[in-house]
Write an enzyme that holds these catalytic residues in place. Structure first.
Site, PDB file in Angstrom:
ATOM      1  N   HIS A 292     -55.335 -50.379  34.158  1.00  0.00           N
ATOM      2  CA  HIS A 292     -56.469 -50.277  33.414  1.00  0.00           C
ATOM      3  C   HIS A 292     -57.595 -51.323  33.525  1.00  0.00           C
ATOM      4  O   HIS A 292     -57.197 -52.545  33.866  1.00  0.00           O
ATOM      5  CB  HIS A 292     -56.323 -49.978  31.805  1.00  0.00           C
ATOM      6  CG  HIS A 292     -55.702 -51.432  31.102  1.00  0.00           C
ATOM      7  ND1 HIS A 292     -56.312 -52.190  30.649  1.00  0.00           N
ATOM      8  CD2 HIS A 292     -54.324 -51.735  31.193  1.00  0.00           C
ATOM      9  CE1 HIS A 292     -55.702 -53.320  30.171  1.00  0.00           C
ATOM     10  NE2 HIS A 292     -54.466 -53.026  30.430  1.00  0.00           N
ATOM     11  N   ASP A 304     -53.806 -59.121  32.718  1.00  0.00           N
ATOM     12  CA  ASP A 304     -53.733 -57.739  31.961  1.00  0.00           C
ATOM     13  C   ASP A 304     -55.239 -57.270  31.951  1.00  0.00           C
ATOM     14  O   ASP A 304     -56.164 -57.762  31.214  1.00  0.00           O
ATOM     15  CB  ASP A 304     -53.289 -57.913  30.367  1.00  0.00           C
ATOM     16  CG  ASP A 304     -53.461 -56.714  29.849  1.00  0.00           C
ATOM     17  OD1 ASP A 304     -53.313 -55.653  30.371  1.00  0.00           O
ATOM     18  OD2 ASP A 304     -53.044 -56.621  28.538  1.00  0.00           O
ATOM     19  N   GLU A 338     -57.886 -48.809  28.075  1.00  0.00           N
ATOM     20  CA  GLU A 338     -56.381 -48.506  27.641  1.00  0.00           C
ATOM     21  C   GLU A 338     -56.211 -49.315  26.455  1.00  0.00           C
ATOM     22  O   GLU A 338     -55.574 -48.795  25.463  1.00  0.00           O
ATOM     23  CB  GLU A 338     -55.492 -49.018  28.818  1.00  0.00           C
ATOM     24  CG  GLU A 338     -54.148 -49.050  28.402  1.00  0.00           C
ATOM     25  CD  GLU A 338     -53.367 -50.100  27.512  1.00  0.00           C
ATOM     26  OE1 GLU A 338     -52.272 -50.023  27.294  1.00  0.00           O
ATOM     27  OE2 GLU A 338     -54.076 -51.209  27.374  1.00  0.00           O
ATOM     28  N   GLU A 339     -56.916 -50.457  26.241  1.00  0.00           N
ATOM     29  CA  GLU A 339     -56.856 -51.162  24.976  1.00  0.00           C
ATOM     30  C   GLU A 339     -57.305 -50.771  23.729  1.00  0.00           C
ATOM     31  O   GLU A 339     -56.680 -51.103  22.746  1.00  0.00           O
ATOM     32  CB  GLU A 339     -57.457 -52.655  25.308  1.00  0.00           C
ATOM     33  CG  GLU A 339     -56.947 -53.409  26.420  1.00  0.00           C
ATOM     34  CD  GLU A 339     -55.673 -54.049  26.334  1.00  0.00           C
ATOM     35  OE1 GLU A 339     -54.931 -53.768  25.335  1.00  0.00           O
ATOM     36  OE2 GLU A 339     -55.402 -54.759  27.221  1.00  0.00           O
ATOM     37  N   ASP A 366     -49.132 -52.586  34.850  1.00  0.00           N
ATOM     38  CA  ASP A 366     -49.539 -53.104  33.559  1.00  0.00           C
ATOM     39  C   ASP A 366     -48.659 -53.863  32.658  1.00  0.00           C
ATOM     40  O   ASP A 366     -48.594 -54.075  31.734  1.00  0.00           O
ATOM     41  CB  ASP A 366     -50.293 -51.717  32.611  1.00  0.00           C
ATOM     42  CG  ASP A 366     -51.196 -52.361  31.380  1.00  0.00           C
ATOM     43  OD1 ASP A 366     -51.381 -53.688  31.646  1.00  0.00           O
ATOM     44  OD2 ASP A 366     -51.236 -51.613  30.581  1.00  0.00           O
ATOM     45  N   HIS A 435     -53.604 -61.098  26.252  1.00  0.00           N
ATOM     46  CA  HIS A 435     -54.818 -60.859  25.251  1.00  0.00           C
ATOM     47  C   HIS A 435     -55.161 -62.380  24.741  1.00  0.00           C
ATOM     48  O   HIS A 435     -55.568 -62.696  23.374  1.00  0.00           O
ATOM     49  CB  HIS A 435     -54.161 -60.052  24.235  1.00  0.00           C
ATOM     50  CG  HIS A 435     -53.778 -58.430  24.471  1.00  0.00           C
ATOM     51  ND1 HIS A 435     -53.396 -57.809  23.538  1.00  0.00           N
ATOM     52  CD2 HIS A 435     -53.888 -57.881  25.662  1.00  0.00           C
ATOM     53  CE1 HIS A 435     -53.326 -56.755  24.247  1.00  0.00           C
ATOM     54  NE2 HIS A 435     -53.668 -56.633  25.470  1.00  0.00           N
TER      55      HIS A 435
HETATM   56 ZN   LIG Z   1     -52.693 -53.854  29.848  1.00  0.00          ZN
END
Ligand SMILES: [Zn+2]
Length: 468
Positions: A292, A304, A338-339, A366, A435
């Site tokens: 993603h 990520d 995606e998030e 991922d 994140h």
């Molecule tokens: Zn991810």
């Protein structure tokens, strides 16, 4: 602990290669495919580690900065990636329009433990959770109720009205599967704000869901229940979570002021992006490799999932550099959002079903660009067994196992694929970065990145040649 001797290990390795060779030759008795595939696999790994071309593309992507869905930066990165795909000479470079939600962090976010009017407060390292509503401009100020985990909130419900709820459940350090520890602890971030609102809370602070003991807040989405009031919510770093816990032990009536200026904005237009190498014999049969392209607005979104996308692109690039045209089409897909709701994956899945192509397998990366371990496969036992017979080729890229399991959130939206495949590296450190401001380009190692890309290249190539 008793260790296997070196000679014993060699015998086991030789036996497993011989067994795989026999199994493989039975499946394909008329060719010297086994030796050819072994040679090609080694070439792929060697080329990946020598060139580190995909890793250097990741550097270029990370220079643009994080790619929060719907942001200007995200659009810049999409155009950079499109140009990169075109410069590399891949087929059918395509931008696929997708409506996406937009959330803006804003300039103000602070939290402090208040002391007496004469003393300055203790600042906490804080970041709003994705999707959070703002506080009033002057912030919210309230006593804090610590809730050790989602299981405890009902027991404490009568103490929560008018307070700020502090969810303080750590990731279970006793689990070797960090994704399983994450899956449990992250409930307080995703559903905690609405659970707290149900009991009358005015705001929520969440212990960051991470394995790294520092003071960097780790963000991620929250999901508000439609039927409940929306309250502002933010994550704090682990050291501050422990400091707040200690403060509350000494003074259960301690007060915190939380100020957030984040806001939700109208939906906007964004894009999935993909390109491919057209198959030489069965171009209408497609193997997808993807990640993603959106990230959180912290760090660079390097692991990520910038890395996953550029590993997927490196799959095509390695084949091209080695002048290999696969039998079936191999397509690299960068899914958007995606998030924050999977809009890109849903759109790709809808489009894939409406066309004449047949998607035979999809691989998703991922879980960070760390040392390769295995592939987790959602399919029937015969396909799983066939893929397991390819381990002698994949072991050149340090793949140790292929097991039954899930593929990934994005590829799950492509219907009727014969195998949903998740690339699984060693994820002990993944949640150190995830994140947060820790997820920067320098946290990615070129060898780990390239070995992962090589593993996916070998797998995609074998699926393309052999089918499933
Ligand atoms: Zn991810």
């Amino acid at each position: 602990m008793k260790k296997k001797s070196a000679s014993c290990r060699i015998i086991v390795l030789v036996m497993s290669v011989c067994f795989a060779r026999t199994a493989f030759s039975q499946a394909d008795p008329d060719t010297l495919a086994f030796d050819r595939y072994l040679q090609i696999s080694r070439m792929i790994v060697q080329r990946a580690l020598t060139d580190t071309a995909g890793y250097h593309l990741l550097r270029g992507l990370c220079r643009i900065g994080p790619r929060l869905v719907g942001s200007d930066n995200s659009m810049k990165a999409i155009l950079w990636a499109k140009k990169t795909m075109e410069n590399l000479g891949f087929d059918n470079v395509t931008l696929q329009p997708v409506q996406v939600p937009r959330w803006i962090r804003g300039d103000v976010e602070s939290a402090e433990i208040l002391r007496s009017p004469a003393m300055p407060g203790r600042e906490l390292s804080v970041a709003a959770l994705g999707g959070s509503i703002p506080t009033p401009a002057e912030g919210i100020e309230a006593e804090v109720v610590e809730v050790p985990g989602m299981d405890s909130i009902e027991m404490l419900a009568d103490k929560i009205a008018g307070k700020i709820v502090f969810f303080n459940e750590p990731m279970d350090p006793g689990r070797t599967e960090t994704f399983s520890a994450y899956g449990r602890a992250v409930a307080q971030r995703v559903r905690g704000p609405s659970e707290a609102a149900k009991a009358g809370a005015v705001g929520v602070i969440v212990r960051s869901v991470t394995t790294k003991y520092d003071n960097v807040p780790h963000v991620g989405t929250l999901i508000y229940a439609d039927s409940l009031p929306r309250i502002p919510a933010a994550a704090i770093g682990l050291r501050d979570a422990d400091a707040l816990h200690e403060t509350l032990k000494k003074n259960p009536r301690a007060r915190v002021r939380l100020t957030l200026s984040c806001r939700n904005a109208p939906d906007t237009l964004s894009y999935n992006l993909f390109c491919e190498i057209t198959g030489r014999e069965k171009p209408e049969e497609v193997v997808v490799v993807g990640g993603h392209f959106d990230s959180w607005d912290k760090g660079h979104g390097a692991h990520d999932d910038g890395a996953g996308c550029l590993q997927a692109l490196e799959v095509l690039s390695l084949l091209k550099r080695l002048a290999i045209q696969p039998r079936r089409t191999i397509r690299s897909v960068f899914f958007i959002n995606e998030e924050f709701g999977l809009n890109g994956a849903v759109e790709y899945g809808r489009w894939a079903q409406s066309g004449r192509e047949k998607h035979i397998a999809a691989v998703e990366a991922d879980r960070g660009a760390l040392t390769p371990r295995g592939f987790s496969v959602g399919s029937n036992p015969a396909v799983l067994e066939k893929m397991q017979s390819w381990l002698p080729f994949l072991s050149s890229a340090l793949i140790e196992w292929i097991r039954k399991g899930g593929g990934g959130a994005d590829i799950a939206q492509i219907k009727n694929v014969q195998a949903y495949i998740g690339y699984v590296p060693d994820v002990q450190r993944y949640f150190d970065f995830h994140h947060s401001d820790n997820d920067v380009f320098s946290a990615v190692h070129p060898r780990e990145f390239e070995l992962g890309a090589a593993a996916m290249t070998i797998l995609a190539y074998l699926i393309s040649e052999e089918g499933l």
